[in-house]
Design a protein around this motif. Structure first.
Motif, PDB file in Angstrom:
ATOM      1  N   UNK A   1      21.785 -23.186  22.883  1.00 27.12           N
ATOM      2  CA  UNK A   1      21.501 -22.485  21.645  1.00 27.12           C
ATOM      3  C   UNK A   1      22.720 -22.409  20.759  1.00 27.12           C
ATOM      4  N   UNK A   2      22.613 -21.577  19.729  1.00 24.63           N
ATOM      5  CA  UNK A   2      23.720 -21.341  18.811  1.00 24.63           C
ATOM      6  C   UNK A   2      23.829 -19.851  18.555  1.00 24.63           C
ATOM      7  N   UNK A   3      25.055 -19.400  18.337  1.00 26.52           N
ATOM      8  CA  UNK A   3      25.316 -18.003  17.998  1.00 26.52           C
ATOM      9  C   UNK A   3      25.794 -17.945  16.554  1.00 26.52           C
TER      10      UNK A   3
ATOM     11  N   UNK B   1      28.847 -15.652  11.503  1.00 25.46           N
ATOM     12  CA  UNK B   1      29.614 -16.870  11.321  1.00 25.46           C
ATOM     13  C   UNK B   1      28.722 -18.055  11.028  1.00 25.46           C
ATOM     14  N   UNK B   2      29.233 -18.978  10.260  1.00 23.70           N
ATOM     15  CA  UNK B   2      28.537 -20.223   9.990  1.00 23.70           C
ATOM     16  C   UNK B   2      29.594 -21.315   9.924  1.00 23.70           C
ATOM     17  N   UNK B   3      29.447 -22.436  10.549  1.00 22.50           N
ATOM     18  CA  UNK B   3      28.253 -22.849  11.285  1.00 22.50           C
ATOM     19  C   UNK B   3      28.129 -22.097  12.601  1.00 22.50           C
ATOM     20  N   UNK B   4      26.956 -22.196  13.198  1.00 22.59           N
ATOM     21  CA  UNK B   4      26.724 -21.543  14.477  1.00 22.59           C
ATOM     22  C   UNK B   4      27.626 -22.108  15.565  1.00 22.59           C
ATOM     23  N   UNK B   5      27.911 -21.293  16.554  1.00 23.91           N
ATOM     24  CA  UNK B   5      28.723 -21.710  17.690  1.00 23.91           C
ATOM     25  C   UNK B   5      27.788 -22.233  18.778  1.00 23.91           C
TER      26      UNK B   5
END
Length: 86
Positions: free
Chosen positions: A35-37, A14-18
């Motif tokens: 952080x981001x997933x 997925x983009x943008x990151x969660x």
């Protein structure tokens, strides 16, 4: 990474990151990071986070990850717009 079983649990991207908070396990300790997933499966998430100028990325079990509260009330446009965008 056999334990992630990508054959039966394929990764989704997925983009943008969660934006998340995630517990990252190191040999002598665990640390809660912002952080981001960008990728996940039914069982795990790939977390990206920064420590100073260095960016790290690792897979953790999904139970180690929660969405960041400050991002929960913002819509997608607010999350993806640059700081200087109007």
């Amino acid at each position: 990474m056999e334990e992630l079983d990508f054959e039966h649990f394929p990764a989704k991207n997925g983009y943008p990151g969660i934006p998340v908070k995630a517990w990252i396990r190191f040999p002598n300790c665990a640390e809660l990071v912002d952080g981001e997933v960008f990728a996940w499966t039914a069982k795990a998430a790939e977390v990206t986070w920064k420590d100073g100028p260095v960016t790290y990325r690792t897979w953790v079990w999904s139970s180690a990850v929660t969405r960041r509260e400050e991002m929960m009330n913002r819509n997608l446009g607010e999350r993806t717009r640059g700081k200087n965008s109007n």
